[in-house]
Design a protein around this motif. Structure first.
Motif, PDB file in Angstrom:
ATOM      1  N   VAL A 108      34.074  50.014  33.357  1.00 32.45           N
ATOM      2  CA  VAL A 108      33.380  50.030  34.647  1.00 32.45           C
ATOM      3  C   VAL A 108      33.737  51.328  35.376  1.00 32.45           C
ATOM      4  O   VAL A 108      32.950  51.858  36.159  1.00 32.45           O
ATOM      5  CB  VAL A 108      33.783  48.787  35.488  1.00 32.45           C
ATOM      6  CG1 VAL A 108      33.260  48.883  36.904  1.00 32.45           C
ATOM      7  CG2 VAL A 108      33.261  47.522  34.824  1.00 32.45           C
ATOM      8  N   SER A 109      34.922  51.856  35.085  1.00 35.36           N
ATOM      9  CA  SER A 109      35.354  53.094  35.747  1.00 35.36           C
ATOM     10  C   SER A 109      34.325  54.206  35.564  1.00 35.36           C
ATOM     11  O   SER A 109      33.947  54.872  36.533  1.00 35.36           O
ATOM     12  CB  SER A 109      36.691  53.566  35.166  1.00 35.36           C
ATOM     13  OG  SER A 109      37.655  52.561  35.284  1.00 35.36           O
ATOM     14  N   ASN A 179      32.738  44.501  45.645  1.00 34.11           N
ATOM     15  CA  ASN A 179      33.485  43.965  44.505  1.00 34.11           C
ATOM     16  C   ASN A 179      34.009  42.565  44.852  1.00 34.11           C
ATOM     17  O   ASN A 179      35.008  42.413  45.533  1.00 34.11           O
ATOM     18  CB  ASN A 179      34.660  44.901  44.154  1.00 34.11           C
ATOM     19  CG  ASN A 179      35.709  44.242  43.270  1.00 34.11           C
ATOM     20  OD1 ASN A 179      36.900  44.239  43.576  1.00 34.11           O
ATOM     21  ND2 ASN A 179      35.280  43.653  42.167  1.00 34.11           N
ATOM     22  N   ASN A 183      39.452  42.609  43.894  1.00 34.25           N
ATOM     23  CA  ASN A 183      40.783  43.158  43.669  1.00 34.25           C
ATOM     24  C   ASN A 183      41.112  43.913  44.952  1.00 34.25           C
ATOM     25  O   ASN A 183      40.356  44.841  45.287  1.00 34.25           O
ATOM     26  CB  ASN A 183      40.744  44.121  42.476  1.00 34.25           C
ATOM     27  CG  ASN A 183      42.057  44.850  42.272  1.00 34.25           C
ATOM     28  OD1 ASN A 183      43.040  44.577  42.929  1.00 34.25           O
ATOM     29  ND2 ASN A 183      42.052  45.815  41.347  1.00 34.25           N
ATOM     30  N   ASP A 211      30.194  45.590  41.714  1.00 32.65           N
ATOM     31  CA  ASP A 211      31.178  45.660  40.628  1.00 32.65           C
ATOM     32  C   ASP A 211      31.615  44.226  40.340  1.00 32.65           C
ATOM     33  O   ASP A 211      32.368  43.631  41.101  1.00 32.65           O
ATOM     34  CB  ASP A 211      32.343  46.540  41.104  1.00 32.65           C
ATOM     35  CG  ASP A 211      33.519  46.577  40.136  1.00 32.65           C
ATOM     36  OD1 ASP A 211      33.552  45.789  39.176  1.00 32.65           O
ATOM     37  OD2 ASP A 211      34.428  47.405  40.363  1.00 32.65           O
ATOM     38  N   ILE A 213      33.324  42.974  37.779  1.00 37.12           N
ATOM     39  CA  ILE A 213      34.268  42.944  36.651  1.00 37.12           C
ATOM     40  C   ILE A 213      35.095  41.658  36.569  1.00 37.12           C
ATOM     41  O   ILE A 213      35.535  41.272  35.496  1.00 37.12           O
ATOM     42  CB  ILE A 213      35.168  44.194  36.658  1.00 37.12           C
ATOM     43  CG1 ILE A 213      35.968  44.295  35.366  1.00 37.12           C
ATOM     44  CG2 ILE A 213      36.094  44.222  37.870  1.00 37.12           C
ATOM     45  CD1 ILE A 213      36.464  45.654  35.036  1.00 37.12           C
ATOM     46  N   TYR A 214      35.283  40.970  37.713  1.00 39.93           N
ATOM     47  CA  TYR A 214      36.070  39.728  37.670  1.00 39.93           C
ATOM     48  C   TYR A 214      35.192  38.483  37.718  1.00 39.93           C
ATOM     49  O   TYR A 214      35.687  37.377  37.926  1.00 39.93           O
ATOM     50  CB  TYR A 214      37.051  39.690  38.853  1.00 39.93           C
ATOM     51  CG  TYR A 214      38.113  40.771  38.768  1.00 39.93           C
ATOM     52  CD1 TYR A 214      39.199  40.642  37.908  1.00 39.93           C
ATOM     53  CD2 TYR A 214      38.018  41.926  39.531  1.00 39.93           C
ATOM     54  CE1 TYR A 214      40.166  41.634  37.813  1.00 39.93           C
ATOM     55  CE2 TYR A 214      38.979  42.923  39.450  1.00 39.93           C
ATOM     56  CZ  TYR A 214      40.051  42.770  38.583  1.00 39.93           C
ATOM     57  OH  TYR A 214      41.004  43.753  38.487  1.00 39.93           O
ATOM     58  N   SER A 243      36.922  44.436  30.149  1.00 38.83           N
ATOM     59  CA  SER A 243      38.374  44.595  30.306  1.00 38.83           C
ATOM     60  C   SER A 243      39.081  43.304  30.714  1.00 38.83           C
ATOM     61  O   SER A 243      40.123  42.970  30.154  1.00 38.83           O
ATOM     62  CB  SER A 243      38.683  45.657  31.363  1.00 38.83           C
ATOM     63  OG  SER A 243      38.357  46.933  30.877  1.00 38.83           O
ATOM     64  N   LYS A 244      38.540  42.604  31.698  1.00 39.23           N
ATOM     65  CA  LYS A 244      39.314  41.509  32.298  1.00 39.23           C
ATOM     66  C   LYS A 244      38.997  40.171  31.631  1.00 39.23           C
ATOM     67  O   LYS A 244      39.896  39.472  31.183  1.00 39.23           O
ATOM     68  CB  LYS A 244      39.035  41.431  33.799  1.00 39.23           C
ATOM     69  CG  LYS A 244      39.099  42.769  34.517  1.00 39.23           C
ATOM     70  CD  LYS A 244      40.489  43.347  34.653  1.00 39.23           C
ATOM     71  CE  LYS A 244      40.420  44.747  35.255  1.00 39.23           C
ATOM     72  NZ  LYS A 244      41.668  45.308  35.667  1.00 39.23           N
ATOM     73  N   ARG A 252      37.987  50.018  26.565  1.00 39.11           N
ATOM     74  CA  ARG A 252      37.247  50.882  27.474  1.00 39.11           C
ATOM     75  C   ARG A 252      35.720  50.723  27.326  1.00 39.11           C
ATOM     76  O   ARG A 252      35.001  51.699  27.102  1.00 39.11           O
ATOM     77  CB  ARG A 252      37.629  52.378  27.285  1.00 39.11           C
ATOM     78  CG  ARG A 252      39.106  52.691  27.235  1.00 39.11           C
ATOM     79  CD  ARG A 252      39.883  52.217  28.451  1.00 39.11           C
ATOM     80  NE  ARG A 252      39.299  52.652  29.701  1.00 39.11           N
ATOM     81  CZ  ARG A 252      38.956  51.793  30.684  1.00 39.11           C
ATOM     82  NH1 ARG A 252      39.169  50.490  30.575  1.00 39.11           N
ATOM     83  NH2 ARG A 252      38.419  52.239  31.790  1.00 39.11           N
TER      84      ARG A 252
HETATM   85  C1  PLP Z   1      37.520  46.135  40.854  1.00 44.51           C
HETATM   86  C2  PLP Z   1      37.745  46.912  39.611  1.00 44.51           C
HETATM   87  N1  PLP Z   1      36.731  47.657  39.131  1.00 44.51           N
HETATM   88  C3  PLP Z   1      36.896  48.394  38.010  1.00 44.51           C
HETATM   89  C4  PLP Z   1      38.090  48.416  37.324  1.00 44.51           C
HETATM   90  C5  PLP Z   1      38.209  49.266  36.086  1.00 44.51           C
HETATM   91  O1  PLP Z   1      37.705  48.564  35.007  1.00 44.51           O
HETATM   92  P1  PLP Z   1      37.518  49.165  33.531  1.00 44.51           P
HETATM   93  O2  PLP Z   1      38.738  48.813  32.749  1.00 44.51           O
HETATM   94  O3  PLP Z   1      36.284  48.468  33.014  1.00 44.51           O
HETATM   95  O4  PLP Z   1      37.305  50.626  33.688  1.00 44.51           O
HETATM   96  C6  PLP Z   1      39.169  47.643  37.778  1.00 44.51           C
HETATM   97  C7  PLP Z   1      40.462  47.657  37.083  1.00 44.51           C
HETATM   98  O5  PLP Z   1      41.467  47.166  37.541  1.00 44.51           O
HETATM   99  C8  PLP Z   1      38.983  46.868  38.959  1.00 44.51           C
HETATM  100  O6  PLP Z   1      39.968  46.111  39.450  1.00 44.51           O
END
Ligand code: PLP
Length: 395
Positions: A108-109, A179, A183, A211, A213-214, A243-244, A252
């Protein structure tokens, strides 16, 4: 005699001003210190303590055995994009075309960096919530735009209040960055909240980056994505990754789904700067989507047990803690100790060998909070909480 650096003034920085102005990550300095110590229980790391499920690792090995070591299409393997779009439709109620509306990225980064660079010009404003993931303000600044935080509050369970967001919107606002599950707080948005935020985006012609991701780690009812609300699909970029939920941080692999013009723009940057995500990572991600659901659910039920334990323990110490509805973090309020979060975290580490992240790492209003990850074993949570309890009684 030779001149040393100390003899003369430092030369002016050669680094671009907007990069020079970026602060170092508060987390990094702190964890440099943690690395020098033995016997530390770390509640600091934002990644699953599980190893990637075996079936996914096996798919990676098999990919190598088959000699799949080449580049892929810049957009990513079509089979993975098809599986991603099916998954997003089934779980978030929004349909994307795998050929034109989806790109596979390096986590996601990378997806976040691509979309911010694709959208923003100097002086554009991005409204987002604080506390937030450490990269958000930095990535906005790297795109030469202006970060505009909205503070989320404990009394609102750290959810984003639409009226407070609306107050930050100006004629220069181009993007809202969200998000949830969040986080570092674990907060989520209800369907009503998503609907109100969507209305603000439509009324002000804003683009929403979400975002997610969670999102698999949502413990109560999950609402569809904000991209699925009326008028939103064409103004939302949906970011997600492996990732999570699948414990695949080292692989990655992430992705973005969104309107064709924005995916095309992301693709332009990606093809010159990254080419593509690794093929074995993409094949592993495909396996995760096809067969990873059971493992994912098992990890989630383990996180849920840990959440219930850690929340109960913090509240019993009068470090009040909102019950997080998602992700694997708690964000307790430490003001009853009279210590600020930097001092609390450093002293706890030095005196009791427990690492937590000071709330200031996630924004200016974090001095009364610490972030603790419960992506650690139950035994470690028990031991860490015993040590925290001793620490507090000695303050
Ligand atoms: C809210 C959030 N977005 C993106 C990321 C990065 O994710 P990725 O490993 O897919 O690059 C994190 C990683 O901790 C995160 O907490």
């Amino acid at each position: 005699m030779m001149k040393t650096m100390n003899d003369s003034k430092l030369p002016p920085s050669r680094v671009a001003k907007h990069i020079d102005a970026l602060p170092n990550s508060g987390i990094r300095d702190f964890f440099e210190l943690v690395m020098t110590m033995d016997d530390v229980i770390s509640l600091g790391v934002g990644e699953p303590d599980f190893v990637t499920p075996w079936g996914i690792r096996e798919a990676t090995i098999y990919s190598l055995e088959k000699g799949h070591t080449s580049y892929t299409s810049n957009l990513g393997l079509l089979s993975l994009r098809q599986a991603v779009c099916r998954y997003v439709k089934e779980n978030y109620s929004v349909s994307y075309d795998p050929v034109q509306e989806c790109i596979i990225t390096v986590g996601v980064s990378e997806a976040l960096d691509l979309i911010l660079r694709a959208l923003l010009e100097p002086g554009d404003e991005v409204v987002y919530h604080e506390p937030c993931y450490v990269s958000y303000p930095a990535c906005i600044q790297m795109a030469q735009a202006i970060p505009v935080p909205v503070t989320t509050k404990q009394e609102n369970n750290f959810s984003l209040v639409a009226d407070e967001l609306r107050q930050k919107v100006t004629p220069k606002t181009k993007v809202v960055l969200l998000n949830f599950p969040n986080n570092p707080t674990g907060a989520v948005l209800t369907c009503d909240q998503k609907s109100e935020i969507a209305k603000i985006a439509v009324d002000n012609d804003l683009i929403v980056i979400t975002d997610e991701i969670y999102s698999e780690l949502t413990y109560e009812d999950q609402c569809k994505s904000i991209a699925a609300f009326p008028g939103m699909k064409n103004r939302t970029v949906f970011l997600h990754g492996f990732s999570k939920a699948y414990a695949m941080t080292g692989y990655r692999i992430g992705y973005a789904c969104g309107p064709k013009d924005l995916i095309d723009a992301m693709m332009k940057i990606h093809q010159y700067s990254m080419l593509c995500a690794s093929i074995m990572g993409q094949e592993a991600a495909l396996e995760a989507l096809q067969h990873g659901k059971n493992d994912r659910e098992l990890m989630k039920s383990e996180y849920l047990m840990r959440r219930n334990l850690i929340v109960k323990r913090f509240n019993s110490l009068n470090l009040t803690c909102v019950n997080p509805q998602g992700a694997f973090y708690v964000y307790p309020n430490i003001s009853s100790t009279g210590l600020d979060s930097d001092f609390f975290a450093k002293s706890l580490l030095q005196e009791k060998n427990v690492a937590v992240v000071p709330g200031t790492a996630f924004g200016n209003h974090g001095k009364n909070y610490i972030r603790c990850s419960y992506a650690v074993s139950i035994d470690d949570i028990e031991l860490a909480m015993t040590r925290i309890s001793e620490f507090i009684s000695e303050v």
